[in-house]
Design a protein around this motif. Structure first.
Motif: not given
Length: 311
Positions: A219-224, A265-267
């Motif tokens: 899972n990607i938690q923040k933009e990366s 991620d959400s964004k």
């Protein structure tokens, strides 16, 4: 894995390179190497090339989670490691060159215990191709098997005992245990290779493990950008393997899109939903194209380019 855990793991890899450097410098100082020294140097060179690959993976993860103000420091870490790696491996290869067997111009293959370089009929030597390492993961079996077969198993320039040398050198962990009790003889090679194929050529289990790996993508938690790239690369790798196993994935797009979207991620997920709002039936290529394009806007600018832009 936390930032500190990643840094500790990277430290272990740097320590491996330091140990290799000390060993190479020691052998460089010796006037002549015995056969066992040459084999050991070849094996260590092969292993340190794997360390380099692991370092890149860990460094990518560190750069993905590190505070942006510390990125320059991380780029320096990468540069220093790469400079040390290429310098010492060049020395090691230079030493090994002195102990290479001579072949005539028509030889199609030059080989040693840890790597193989292929020559064409004109005698032009192409870059060294390192043999893969296989530790017993079903996800990595197909790639390992096809590479090993093309470089070693079907290589007519090698005799059975040489093939067995390569096989033993390329196996680690649980995979090495499969052939541990097989005697090291020319006849033993066929037995060992068959035992390995019998253990891992299980289509049902291979497919199961690749599907499980797809559902278990990180899972990607923040933009990366680094993690999105890894997500796409891992997905493509598992899908290719499933297709190699003669499984039809033509109608998997809705399921795969759902899995990929659930990892974002959400964004990035919000941007995908906007991007696909007018696409009645999105395909796997649609979301892959979207994510590939988004990588260009997320990539950090290396310090050297920043300075060049300022000038």
């Amino acid at each position: 894995m936390s930032e500190q855990q990643l840094i500790r793991k990277r430290g272990s890899l740097k320590s491996s390179l330091t140990s290799f450097s000390k060993f190479v410098e020691l052998k460089k100082a010796e006037q002549a190497l015995g056969d066992t020294d040459v084999i050991q140097l070849q094996d260590r060179l092969s292993r340190i090339e794997n360390v380099y690959e692991q370092f890149n993976e860990i460094q990518n993860e560190i750069e993905a989670v590190i505070d942006e103000t510390k990125l320059d420091e991380q780029y320096t870490e990468r540069l220093n490691f790469e400079e040390s790696f290429f310098k010492i491996t060049a020395v090691a290869k230079s030493i090994l060159t002195k102990y290479e067997p001579k072949h005539d111009d028509n030889a199609s293959v030059h080989s040693n215990m840890s790597a193989m370089s292929i020559s064409n009929s004109m005698g032009v030597k192409l870059p060294v191709i390192s043999l893969p390492k296989f530790q017993g993961s079903y996800e990595g079996w197909l790639e390992y098997r096809e590479t090993f077969e093309s470089l070693v198993h079907y290589n007519k320039a090698l005799n059975p005992i040489q093939r067995y040398h390569y096989l033993r050198a390329s196996l680690e962990g649980s995979a090495a245990l499969v052939i541990k009790s097989v005697e090291f003889t020319a006849a033993g090679y066929a037995v060992a290779w068959q035992a390995l194929c019998d253990r891992y050529n299980n289509t049902k289990l291979l497919v199961h493990n690749h599907i499980k790996a797809i559902f278990s993508l990180d899972n990607i938690q923040k933009e990366s950008s680094a993690k999105i790239r890894k997500l796409l690369d891992d997905l493509s790798k598992h899908l290719r393997s499933i297709e190699q196993l003669k499984q039809d994935i033509q109608n998997w797009d809705p399921l795969l899109i759902y899995i990929i979207a659930s990892k974002l991620d959400s964004k990035t997920l919000g941007e995908w939903e906007k991007y696909s709002v007018d696409i009645e039936t999105p395909t796997l290529n649609d979301i892959k194209t979207f994510l590939t394009r988004s990588l260009g806007t997320q990539e950090p600018v290396p310090p050297a380019l920043k300075r060049a832009a300022v000038k």
